[in-house]
Design a protein around this motif. Structure first.
Motif, PDB file in Angstrom:
ATOM      1  N   THR A   1       3.856   7.642  -1.048  1.00  0.00           N
ATOM      2  CA  THR A   1       2.836   7.442  -1.912  1.00  0.00           C
ATOM      3  C   THR A   1       2.057   6.214  -1.561  1.00  0.00           C
ATOM      4  N   THR A   2       0.592   6.650  -0.988  1.00  0.00           N
ATOM      5  CA  THR A   2      -0.180   5.362  -0.635  1.00  0.00           C
ATOM      6  C   THR A   2      -1.313   5.143  -1.686  1.00  0.00           C
ATOM      7  N   LYS A   3      -1.115   4.035  -2.182  1.00  0.00           N
ATOM      8  CA  LYS A   3      -1.669   3.441  -3.573  1.00  0.00           C
ATOM      9  C   LYS A   3      -3.144   3.568  -3.252  1.00  0.00           C
TER      10      LYS A   3
ATOM     11  N   THR B   1      -5.375   5.274  -1.400  1.00  0.00           N
ATOM     12  CA  THR B   1      -5.946   6.532  -1.387  1.00  0.00           C
ATOM     13  C   THR B   1      -5.338   7.575  -2.384  1.00  0.00           C
TER      14      THR B   1
ATOM     15  N   GLU C   1       0.762  -1.102   0.081  1.00  0.00           N
ATOM     16  CA  GLU C   1      -0.103   0.109   0.079  1.00  0.00           C
ATOM     17  C   GLU C   1       0.957   1.167   0.021  1.00  0.00           C
ATOM     18  N   GLN C   2       2.050   1.287   0.749  1.00  0.00           N
ATOM     19  CA  GLN C   2       2.858   2.455   0.647  1.00  0.00           C
ATOM     20  C   GLN C   2       4.156   2.262   0.077  1.00  0.00           C
TER      21      GLN C   2
END
Length: 253
Positions: free
Chosen positions: A93-95, A97, A69-70
């Motif tokens: 980067t948070t995928k 959101t 996710e990150q």
């Protein structure tokens, strides 16, 4: 009195450690300058240079979390901007959101050095601040054989810690190779030889009016040199030649 002396010793110790800093040269270079009275950790004059591992402006290191996710992106020597921050060096980067967070800016970076009295080793880190927020990031530099970037932990929601393993974070680990003493001697030899023949030929041509092979300075020596080398070689290997004709022209010792 004892307390005062102990305090003075402690303060002196910390002052000596503080003098052993890796002094900022640019965002990817620091140098351990020698300071009078400082403790010798064997790195004075040494350099940490990361330019050899990051030069194209793209994020050099990616550290995706186990969940995927990150993703942490790091470009130590050139800014690789987050969408809204042009000078960003560290990005999160948070995928799920699609959130992008600036974790540190290239223009707000400092080197920090701490000392371990027991092991007599220095530890250097690169400390970043994100402009317009309370976020700070620390990248610990660990001397290693391969390049690797890891996210370690986050504290207080604003402070991030990473570790960068690389040969280039070793003191003098990635310096550009210099010219060796042997190379300098060879260069000087051939330059001297070129000057010798150039000036010598010009002198004999202009002053003596020489032509043909006589224009070469000390021409008798140079034109007889190949024959002398051949004779020396034959004499050197003559014990292996037995009664061959070439060997019989020399008197046995």
């Amino acid at each position: 009195m004892t307390t005062i002396l102990l305090s003075m010793v402690i303060l002196t110790w910390f002052a000596e450690i503080d003098s052993q800093k890796c002094v900022y040269r640019d965002p990817c270079i620091c140098r351990f300058d020698h300071s009078a009275g400082s403790i010798n950790f064997g790195v004075e004059g040494g350099v940490i240079d990361l330019h050899r591992i990051s030069d194209d402006g793209n994020p050099l290191f990616l550290d995706p979390r186990d969940s995927g996710e990150q993703i942490y992106e790091y470009s130590p020597c050139r800014a690789y901007p987050c969408p809204t921050v042009k000078d960003s060096s560290l990005c999160l980067t948070t995928k799920n959101t699609k959130q992008v967070l600036d974790l540190g800016d290239l223009k707000d970076m400092t080197f920090n050095t701490t000392a371990n009295k027991t092991t007599e080793k220095l530890h250097t880190s690169m400390n970043y601040k994100a402009i317009g927020s309370n976020i700070t990031s620390i990248v610990h530099l660990i001397c290693g054989e391969t390049n690797e970037f890891r996210f370690e932990k986050m504290t207080s929601g604003y402070n991030y810690e990473f570790t960068l393993y690389s040969p280039c974070v070793c003191v003098d680990g990635c310096l550009a190779p210099g010219i060796s003493a042997g190379s300098i001697i060879i260069i000087l030899f051939f330059c001297s030889l070129l000057l010798y023949f150039g000036i010598g030929c010009l002198y004999k041509k202009v002053v003596s009016g020489a032509t043909g092979q006589e224009i070469v300075p000390n021409d008798k020596f140079w034109f007889s040199l190949p024959g002398l080398v051949k004779d020396g070689y034959i004499f050197f290997i003559s014990p292996c030649l037995g009664d061959r004709a070439e060997y019989r022209v020399y008197d046995r010792l």
